[in-house]
Design a protein around this motif. Structure first.
Motif, PDB file in Angstrom:
ATOM      1  N   ASN A  59      11.582  -7.219  -1.531  1.00  0.00           N
ATOM      2  CA  ASN A  59      11.364  -8.684  -1.198  1.00  0.00           C
ATOM      3  C   ASN A  59       9.596  -8.615  -0.636  1.00  0.00           C
ATOM      4  OD1 ASN A  59      13.505  -9.903  -1.640  1.00  0.00           O
ATOM      5  ND2 ASN A  59      14.692  -9.449   0.096  1.00  0.00           N
ATOM      6  N   ARG A  60       9.380  -7.478  -0.081  1.00  0.00           N
ATOM      7  CA  ARG A  60       7.986  -7.390   0.612  1.00  0.00           C
ATOM      8  C   ARG A  60       7.113  -7.423  -0.728  1.00  0.00           C
ATOM      9  NH1 ARG A  60       6.425  -3.043   4.953  1.00  0.00           N
ATOM     10  NH2 ARG A  60       6.590  -1.693   3.256  1.00  0.00           N
ATOM     11  N   LEU A  61       7.409  -6.775  -1.679  1.00  0.00           N
ATOM     12  CA  LEU A  61       6.499  -6.551  -2.713  1.00  0.00           C
ATOM     13  C   LEU A  61       6.281  -7.913  -3.361  1.00  0.00           C
ATOM     14  CD1 LEU A  61       4.930  -4.749  -4.864  1.00  0.00           C
ATOM     15  CD2 LEU A  61       7.112  -4.685  -5.960  1.00  0.00           C
ATOM     16  N   ASN A 158      -6.709  -3.189   1.353  1.00  0.00           N
ATOM     17  CA  ASN A 158      -6.537  -3.182   2.723  1.00  0.00           C
ATOM     18  C   ASN A 158      -6.730  -1.676   3.073  1.00  0.00           C
ATOM     19  OD1 ASN A 158      -5.970  -5.892   2.826  1.00  0.00           O
ATOM     20  ND2 ASN A 158      -3.859  -5.566   3.701  1.00  0.00           N
ATOM     21  N   TYR A 159      -6.396  -0.761   2.431  1.00  0.00           N
ATOM     22  CA  TYR A 159      -6.374   0.658   2.783  1.00  0.00           C
ATOM     23  C   TYR A 159      -7.904   1.407   2.969  1.00  0.00           C
ATOM     24  CZ  TYR A 159      -1.463   0.415   3.022  1.00  0.00           C
ATOM     25  OH  TYR A 159      -0.317  -0.019   3.325  1.00  0.00           O
ATOM     26  N   MET A 160      -8.918   0.291   2.520  1.00  0.00           N
ATOM     27  CA  MET A 160     -10.167   0.782   2.970  1.00  0.00           C
ATOM     28  C   MET A 160     -10.684   0.789   4.471  1.00  0.00           C
ATOM     29  SD  MET A 160     -11.104   2.010   0.091  1.00  0.00           S
ATOM     30  CE  MET A 160      -9.347   2.318   0.116  1.00  0.00           C
ATOM     31  N   SER A 187      -2.608  -2.445  17.591  1.00  0.00           N
ATOM     32  CA  SER A 187      -1.990  -2.967  16.554  1.00  0.00           C
ATOM     33  C   SER A 187      -1.291  -1.880  15.825  1.00  0.00           C
ATOM     34  CB  SER A 187      -3.060  -3.603  15.584  1.00  0.00           C
ATOM     35  OG  SER A 187      -3.888  -2.657  15.036  1.00  0.00           O
ATOM     36  N   GLU A 188      -1.601  -0.942  15.046  1.00  0.00           N
ATOM     37  CA  GLU A 188      -0.859   0.064  14.275  1.00  0.00           C
ATOM     38  C   GLU A 188      -1.683   1.271  13.838  1.00  0.00           C
ATOM     39  OE1 GLU A 188       0.577  -1.722  10.664  1.00  0.00           O
ATOM     40  OE2 GLU A 188      -1.113  -2.494   9.985  1.00  0.00           O
ATOM     41  N   GLY A 189      -1.220   2.019  13.126  1.00  0.00           N
ATOM     42  CA  GLY A 189      -1.825   3.307  12.420  1.00  0.00           C
ATOM     43  C   GLY A 189      -2.518   2.675  11.205  1.00  0.00           C
ATOM     44  N   GLU A 213       4.305  -5.820   8.132  1.00  0.00           N
ATOM     45  CA  GLU A 213       5.666  -6.146   8.692  1.00  0.00           C
ATOM     46  C   GLU A 213       6.395  -4.837   8.122  1.00  0.00           C
ATOM     47  OE1 GLU A 213       7.101  -9.912   8.049  1.00  0.00           O
ATOM     48  OE2 GLU A 213       5.619 -10.977   9.098  1.00  0.00           O
ATOM     49  N   SER A 214       6.419  -3.927   9.031  1.00  0.00           N
ATOM     50  CA  SER A 214       6.944  -2.587   8.691  1.00  0.00           C
ATOM     51  C   SER A 214       8.647  -2.553   8.785  1.00  0.00           C
ATOM     52  CB  SER A 214       6.640  -1.417   9.645  1.00  0.00           C
ATOM     53  OG  SER A 214       7.436  -0.420   9.655  1.00  0.00           O
ATOM     54  N   ILE A 215       9.005  -2.007   7.461  1.00  0.00           N
ATOM     55  CA  ILE A 215      10.740  -1.979   7.397  1.00  0.00           C
ATOM     56  C   ILE A 215      11.419  -0.921   8.161  1.00  0.00           C
ATOM     57  CG2 ILE A 215      12.314  -1.169   5.423  1.00  0.00           C
ATOM     58  CD1 ILE A 215      10.316  -2.526   3.371  1.00  0.00           C
ATOM     59  N   THR A 216      10.383   0.203   8.447  1.00  0.00           N
ATOM     60  CA  THR A 216      10.701   1.157   9.395  1.00  0.00           C
ATOM     61  C   THR A 216      10.880   0.501  10.999  1.00  0.00           C
ATOM     62  OG1 THR A 216       9.788   2.720   8.044  1.00  0.00           O
ATOM     63  CG2 THR A 216      10.807   3.554  10.138  1.00  0.00           C
ATOM     64  N   ARG A 217       9.906   0.029  11.417  1.00  0.00           N
ATOM     65  CA  ARG A 217       9.859  -0.813  12.778  1.00  0.00           C
ATOM     66  C   ARG A 217      11.189  -1.510  12.718  1.00  0.00           C
ATOM     67  NH1 ARG A 217       8.603  -5.698  13.898  1.00  0.00           N
ATOM     68  NH2 ARG A 217       7.326  -6.050  15.985  1.00  0.00           N
ATOM     69  N   GLY A 252       7.013   4.825   9.774  1.00  0.00           N
ATOM     70  CA  GLY A 252       6.941   3.955   8.550  1.00  0.00           C
ATOM     71  C   GLY A 252       7.728   4.987   7.388  1.00  0.00           C
ATOM     72  N   THR A 253       7.762   4.628   6.289  1.00  0.00           N
ATOM     73  CA  THR A 253       8.381   5.228   5.166  1.00  0.00           C
ATOM     74  C   THR A 253       7.855   6.507   4.937  1.00  0.00           C
ATOM     75  OG1 THR A 253       8.744   2.967   4.314  1.00  0.00           O
ATOM     76  CG2 THR A 253       8.891   4.777   2.748  1.00  0.00           C
ATOM     77  N   ALA A 254       6.567   6.861   5.088  1.00  0.00           N
ATOM     78  CA  ALA A 254       5.947   8.136   4.781  1.00  0.00           C
ATOM     79  C   ALA A 254       6.051   8.666   6.022  1.00  0.00           C
ATOM     80  CB  ALA A 254       4.522   8.028   4.254  1.00  0.00           C
TER      81      ALA A 254
HETATM   82  C1  LIG Z   1      -0.898  -0.048   7.413  1.00  0.00           C
HETATM   83  C2  LIG Z   1       0.774   0.293   7.460  1.00  0.00           C
HETATM   84  N1  LIG Z   1       1.579  -0.270   8.592  1.00  0.00           N
HETATM   85  C3  LIG Z   1       2.962   0.105   8.543  1.00  0.00           C
HETATM   86  C4  LIG Z   1       3.344   0.926   7.716  1.00  0.00           C
HETATM   87  C5  LIG Z   1       4.903   1.248   7.597  1.00  0.00           C
HETATM   88  O1  LIG Z   1       5.679   0.254   6.991  1.00  0.00           O
HETATM   89  P1  LIG Z   1       6.983   0.663   6.244  1.00  0.00           P
HETATM   90  O2  LIG Z   1       7.688   0.909   7.438  1.00  0.00           O
HETATM   91  O3  LIG Z   1       7.609  -0.602   5.715  1.00  0.00           O
HETATM   92  O4  LIG Z   1       6.853   1.723   5.303  1.00  0.00           O
HETATM   93  C6  LIG Z   1       2.845   1.157   6.267  1.00  0.00           C
HETATM   94  C7  LIG Z   1       3.489   2.081   5.306  1.00  0.00           C
HETATM   95  O5  LIG Z   1       3.806   1.349   4.356  1.00  0.00           O
HETATM   96  C8  LIG Z   1       1.384   0.870   6.332  1.00  0.00           C
HETATM   97  O6  LIG Z   1       0.739   1.321   5.446  1.00  0.00           O
END
Ligand SMILES: Cc1ncc(COP(=O)(O)O)c(C=O)c1O
Length: 303
Positions: A59-61, A158-160, A187-189, A213-217, A252-254
């Protein structure tokens, strides 16, 4: 062998070494792609591999593709079934991460809407940090925001911003960074969300604080409230609260749930694994591996 691993690429299943992308494609030139990282956990007892929260990832994709205005030719079921096909084709019996990416191919530019293609690449993957916790700094780079490049979208470009923050932190002797947003709030890592614990309460920035909008969060918020009876507050966090919190972790997922031991060299708690963080971690790992009853709805069996 790595090069013989199978990948779903443009509607075919082929060895990863044969998957070729045009150098002039918008994805190669400008990072015009949206993606998900999805973990699958192997359960030895049940001899089963489980994809965790696959529905939420798909869904997020779709939402990322919508915000980026891609001509998305695939529906939810196609995206999900293609994922299952390629994981099964590799016959993995171990923990893996799967990168599912929608990208713009052809000879267009950053403003093209198509042609859209997809790859899905399963990768055997361990933990990013093999230690009890990590050292973080607050980044001198500001997190991107919704009015420029929205962190809500999981778009390659965004990852830059993540790269700049993370590499600066590593150069300065930290494991990674924590970003402040344009309101100067936490904000976040670079690839994870953050929670702190103060007075036995779990605190995390809201989804409007320039975060993915993190799924793990969300999962951690749900577990804490409904299973572990821990209070959760979603609110802005000031930088100096990071210096006086009792526990902190990135998720996060990773990252899964990774304890933070110091921030800007200030000790977090007593610089070891925190009590509530450990409780959450233990629960989380049982849940993702299919070892808890009543959580089957979050797991998609692969075989
Ligand atoms: C910038 C960023 N924030 C948060 C997360 C954690 O998100 P999720 O829990 O959906 O993996 C990720 C990893 O995908 C991320 O890249």
């Amino acid at each position: 062998m790595e090069t013989e691993r199978l990948i779903w690429f443009k509607e075919e299943i082929i060895p990863v070494s044969q998957a070729k992308i045009n150098v002039l494609a918008p994805t190669s030139q400008f990072g015009v792609n949206v993606f998900e990282g999805i973990r699958c956990y192997w359960n030895e007892e049940k001899e089963q591999l489980y994809a965790f929260k696959l529905t939420e990832h798909i869904n997020r994709l779709i939402n990322s593709a919508k915000i980026m205005d891609f001509d998305l030719k695939y529906d939810f079921n196609f995206l999900k079934n293609s994922f299952l096909d390629i994981v099964r084709a590799n016959n993995f019996k171990e923990d893996i991460t799967v990168r599912q990416t929608l990208f713009l191919d052809g000879f267009g530019s950053w403003s093209s809407k198509g042609p859209l293609e997809m790859f899905i690449a399963p990768i055997p993957k361990g933990r990013p940090y093999d230690k009890i916790g990590i050292d973080c700094c607050v980044s001198s780079f500001e997190r991107i925001n919704d009015n420029s490049l929205s962190p809500r979208v999981k778009v390659g470009a965004n990852y830059m911003n993540s790269r700049l923050g993370h590499l600066e932190a590593v150069k300065n002797g930290y494991d990674t960074a924590i970003f402040l947003n344009n309101q100067k709030k936490v904000s976040e890592g670079p690839g994870s969300c953050i929670f702190i614990i103060r007075d036995e309460k779990l605190i995390t920035p809201p989804v409007t604080a320039s975060i993915l909008e993190s799924i793990t969060r969300q999962n951690i918020i749900d577990i804490a409230k409904s299973d572990l009876n821990i209070d959760v507050v979603e609110r802005d966090i000031d930088r100096t609260e990071l210096y006086i919190c009792d526990e902190a972790f990135l998720c996060g997922t990773a990252m899964e749930i990774t304890s933070v031991l110091t921030i800007d060299r200030y000790a977090v708690g007593n610089k070891s694994k925190g009590k509530l963080t450990e409780q959450l971690r233990e629960f989380y790992f049982k849940m993702v591996r299919g070892k808890l009853k009543n959580y089957d709805q979050f797991l998609t069996p692969i075989y």
